[in-house]
Design a protein around this motif. Structure first.
Motif, PDB file in Angstrom:
ATOM      1  N   UNK A  73      -2.317  10.512   9.598  1.00 29.44           N
ATOM      2  CA  UNK A  73      -1.910   9.361   9.779  1.00 29.44           C
ATOM      3  C   UNK A  73      -2.182   8.170   8.656  1.00 29.44           C
ATOM      4  N   UNK A  74      -2.717   8.096   8.961  1.00 26.93           N
ATOM      5  CA  UNK A  74      -3.442   6.608   8.006  1.00 26.93           C
ATOM      6  C   UNK A  74      -2.728   6.646   6.872  1.00 26.93           C
ATOM      7  N   UNK A  75      -3.112   7.635   6.143  1.00 23.59           N
ATOM      8  CA  UNK A  75      -2.472   8.476   4.603  1.00 23.59           C
ATOM      9  C   UNK A  75      -1.010   7.844   4.161  1.00 23.59           C
ATOM     10  N   UNK A  76      -0.053   8.730   5.600  1.00 23.83           N
ATOM     11  CA  UNK A  76       1.436   8.726   5.458  1.00 23.83           C
ATOM     12  C   UNK A  76       1.965   7.016   5.846  1.00 23.83           C
ATOM     13  N   UNK A  77       0.663   6.459   6.383  1.00 21.63           N
ATOM     14  CA  UNK A  77       1.687   4.780   7.463  1.00 21.63           C
ATOM     15  C   UNK A  77       0.981   4.296   5.728  1.00 21.63           C
ATOM     16  N   UNK A  78       0.010   3.935   4.570  1.00 16.05           N
ATOM     17  CA  UNK A  78      -0.451   3.473   3.912  1.00 16.05           C
ATOM     18  C   UNK A  78       0.894   3.782   2.506  1.00 16.05           C
ATOM     19  N   UNK A  79       1.078   4.966   2.894  1.00 13.76           N
ATOM     20  CA  UNK A  79       1.810   5.313   1.978  1.00 13.76           C
ATOM     21  C   UNK A  79       3.164   5.442   2.035  1.00 13.76           C
ATOM     22  N   UNK A  80       3.921   5.178   2.931  1.00 15.13           N
ATOM     23  CA  UNK A  80       5.320   4.631   3.477  1.00 15.13           C
ATOM     24  C   UNK A  80       5.591   2.730   3.011  1.00 15.13           C
ATOM     25  N   UNK A  81       4.068   2.406   3.773  1.00 13.75           N
ATOM     26  CA  UNK A  81       4.029   1.249   3.151  1.00 13.75           C
ATOM     27  C   UNK A  81       4.355   0.566   1.893  1.00 13.75           C
ATOM     28  N   UNK A  82       3.656   1.618   1.209  1.00 19.04           N
ATOM     29  CA  UNK A  82       3.157   0.833  -0.365  1.00 19.04           C
ATOM     30  C   UNK A  82       5.212   1.471  -1.207  1.00 19.04           C
ATOM     31  N   UNK A  83       4.958   2.574  -0.722  1.00 17.60           N
ATOM     32  CA  UNK A  83       6.727   3.167  -1.398  1.00 17.60           C
ATOM     33  C   UNK A  83       7.616   2.006  -0.666  1.00 17.60           C
ATOM     34  N   UNK A  84       7.507   1.766   0.485  1.00 14.41           N
ATOM     35  CA  UNK A  84       8.805   0.096   0.928  1.00 14.41           C
ATOM     36  C   UNK A  84       9.108  -0.636   0.122  1.00 14.41           C
ATOM     37  N   UNK A  85       7.678  -1.387  -0.060  1.00 16.11           N
ATOM     38  CA  UNK A  85       7.368  -2.287  -1.301  1.00 16.11           C
ATOM     39  C   UNK A  85       7.674  -2.151  -2.302  1.00 16.11           C
ATOM     40  N   UNK A  86       7.587  -1.286  -3.114  1.00  9.32           N
ATOM     41  CA  UNK A  86       7.520  -0.546  -5.214  1.00  9.32           C
ATOM     42  C   UNK A  86       9.859  -0.638  -4.400  1.00  9.32           C
ATOM     43  N   UNK A  87      10.056  -0.110  -3.972  1.00 11.64           N
ATOM     44  CA  UNK A  87      11.570   0.438  -4.033  1.00 11.64           C
ATOM     45  C   UNK A  87      12.336  -0.995  -3.687  1.00 11.64           C
ATOM     46  N   UNK A  88      11.518  -1.747  -2.905  1.00 15.77           N
ATOM     47  CA  UNK A  88      11.991  -3.364  -2.402  1.00 15.77           C
ATOM     48  C   UNK A  88      12.016  -4.404  -3.638  1.00 15.77           C
ATOM     49  N   UNK A  89      11.012  -3.911  -4.859  1.00 18.59           N
ATOM     50  CA  UNK A  89      10.901  -4.180  -5.569  1.00 18.59           C
ATOM     51  C   UNK A  89      11.816  -3.700  -6.975  1.00 18.59           C
ATOM     52  N   UNK A  90      12.147  -2.629  -7.045  1.00 16.52           N
ATOM     53  CA  UNK A  90      12.628  -1.854  -8.088  1.00 16.52           C
ATOM     54  C   UNK A  90      14.316  -2.299  -8.473  1.00 16.52           C
TER      55      UNK A  90
END
Ligand SMILES: Nc1ncnc2c1ncn2[C@@H]1O[C@H](COP(=O)(O)OP(=O)(O)O)[C@@H](O)[C@H]1O
Ligand SMILES: [Mg+2]
Lengths: 300, 234
Positions: free
Chosen positions: A283-300
């Motif tokens: 769950x932590x892994x999933x949460x953390x990855x969703x968080x970082x991808x969201x940030x990455x895609x927001x900048x892309x």
């Protein structure tokens, strides 16, 4: 989702994990350590609670009536105690029952103690259970009040061990909770960081995917799978570490087993702790990855 | 196919595009020309929802681009192929895998991939080089792979931003030839370029931007306006 798409997503996730195997290894180690401490604290709390509840004597107050007290009066006292707000239940052990028990034990252990007595010297006894282990002392003090309970000769509330155990649980809760929180943050940060590297390495791929019209879930899923995998694997490793640690501590403690009158010093349910840590890790892994991808895609 | 109505794009205080009106019909072929910084790339980005206009309407393939919801953008982009100056190939994938990648990530079945990828590679003339890595190809060949990838999904529109920017003149002609060929099969093609040679060579519709203004829209035009020849042609 068509099989070919599923195959693609799994393939991509596996490829990422392999490609960044060194980083993955470091991430995995840290995640595992964090979760192991978290799991260790949890497991400790669980075990101490188990030990506490495995000791009925420790949660009881024994009130011994004066030997000559008539049974009717004992029953009145019993009702009086039952009405006390902190008391959960009262159980009468008559002097006859107590004597019979004593005789039986004596025979079993071949100690021949009972032959020394001509009659039954034992008094009636009230076994009192309290609602909350913390209030044991307060209830015992009430029972010792001779103006309230003149028929009670003595009160036994040997709860020193209980006190130690309860203090231990309290400490574990605070320290464990604090550590767990810190490590939760660390774990999230580590997975986030690992994924950032993956994301940077895949910047080109992600850009192409966006241009040819891949849906955002198609872009995210392999990355989420990667993060989840790290969390899951870290959790399983942590679970195994906790089990090994718990086992050696249990072995150590079994030397004091008789003193503590522990019913059992089993390791509890080993699959449970591994499963729990695996799920928490995932769950932590999933949460953390969703968080970082969201940030990455927001900048892309 | 493409319709811009009074479109402006501003970056803080400077305008990259200013009140541009433009219409390109289905099946057309057009060059978008202008000096560096004229706003060509900005206009191309508007067309694939890479960027939104500050004001004005952008309509592509019947869609009002300004009004697309984020989750509709991927499906909108499947209606077009996009090619850039840098070929944007994945270096660790073969030619075939690069082309197939575009289909895989939109969830195409293996059967479709086996059918469509070889066909499009044959069309760009690379059917013999399926197993090569991009690093083993010339620039022109790499751009052909990029074009194949853009077209593998059979989109009705092809957008190319400086597709010959990294190529020598001979190779550039070959690439534009290919784009022509693609246009003849019915695909609408818009090529942003500041490559005078290819524009003059092919003499198709020319749309010229200058500092964000649309200054010329001419059928069968040359790179430079025939009326006002610059004193020192490049
Ligand atoms: N992201 C940006 N931020 C600020 N200004 C930009 C940005 N992108 C482009 N511009 C400016 O917009 C103008 C048009 O740029 P561009 O569309 O790239 O022109 P072209 O492709 O014709 O060379 C230029 O003046 C450029 O400096
Ligand atoms: Mg440009």
């Amino acid at each position: 989702m068509p099989i070919s798409s599923l195959a693609f997503l799994l393939e991509e996730a596996a490829k990422n994990i392999r490609r960044h195997s060194l980083m993955s290894f470091a991430a995995l180690g840290t995640v595992a350590m964090s979760l192991a401490v978290f799991g260790g604290a949890l497991y400790g709390i669980y075990r101490v609670n188990q030990i506490v509840s495995a000791q009925p004597r420790q949660l009881e107050i024994l009130a011994f009536m004066r030997v000559k007290t008539p049974r009717s009066e004992t029953l009145t006292v019993m009702q009086q105690i039952q009405k006390l707000p902190l008391v959960k239940s009262v159980n009468l052990v008559t002097r006859e029952q107590a004597w019979a028990h004593f005789v039986a034990e004596d025979r079993l252990n071949k100690t021949n103690l009972t032959t020394a007595f001509t009659g039954n010297p034992l008094p009636d006894r009230l076994d009192i259970q309290v609602k909350n282990p913390h209030e044991l002392g307060a209830v015992a003090d009430q029972l010792r009040n001779q103006t309230l309970f003149p028929q009670i000769k003595s009160v036994m509330d040997d709860h020193r061990l209980l006190k130690i155990l309860l203090a231990g649980v309290g400490l574990l809760r605070v320290v464990g909770g604090l550590l767990a929180f810190l490590l939760f943050c660390a774990t999230t940060f580590i997975i986030h960081n690992t994924l950032r590297l993956t994301l940077a390495a895949r910047r080109r791929e992600i850009r192409i995917m966006q241009l040819v019209g891949a849906t955002s879930w198609f872009i995210r899923l392999p990355l989420v799978l990667e993060g989840t995998f790290h969390g899951l694997a870290g959790g399983v490793i942590a679970g195994v570490i906790v089990l090994i640690a718990a086992n050696s501590i249990s072995n150590l403690m079994s030397q004091f087993q008789s003193k503590l009158s522990l019913v059992s010093v089993s390791t509890g349910n080993p699959i449970f702790i591994v499963l729990l840590l695996a799920v928490v890790g995932a769950l932590i892994g999933m949460g953390a990855s969703l968080f970082s991808i969201r940030r990455f895609l927001a900048r892309a | 196919m493409i319709d811009l109505q009074h479109v402006s794009v501003a970056y803080e205080d400077i305008y990259a595009l200013r009140d541009v009106c433009l219409s390109i019909e289905k099946g057309e072929f057009a060059f978008l020309v202008g000096a560096s910084g004229a706003g060509k790339s900005t206009l191309i980005r508007l067309l694939y929802h890479g960027q939104l206009p500050t004001s004005g309407k952008v309509i592509v393939a019947g869609q009002r681009v300004n009004e697309l919801r984020p989750r509709d953008v991927p499906y909108f982009r499947r209606k077009m192929g996009i090619v850039f100056q840098d070929f944007g190939l994945l270096p660790d994938k073969t030619v075939f895998e690069n082309v197939a990648f575009a289909l895989r990530v939109i969830g195409s079945s293996r059967r479709d991939i086996r059918r469509q990828a070889p066909a499009v590679l044959e069309m760009v003339g690379l059917d013999g080089r399926c197993d090569a890595l991009p690093s083993q190809l010339s620039g022109g060949e790499q751009q052909r792979v990029a074009i194949a990838r853009a077209l593998v999904n059979n989109p009705p529109l092809l957008l190319a931003d400086e597709p010959t920017g990294n190529l020598d003149p001979e190779t550039s002609k070959g690439i534009i030839d290919l784009l022509h060929h693609i246009n003849l099969r019915g695909t609408t093609v818009l090529v942003a370029t500041h490559d005078q040679i290819v524009v003059d060579c092919f003499r198709r519709r020319v749309i010229e931007l200058d500092k964000g203004h649309l200054v010329r829209d001419e059928e069968g035009g040359a790179y430079f306006n025939a009326d006002i020849q610059p004193s020192v042609p490049a």
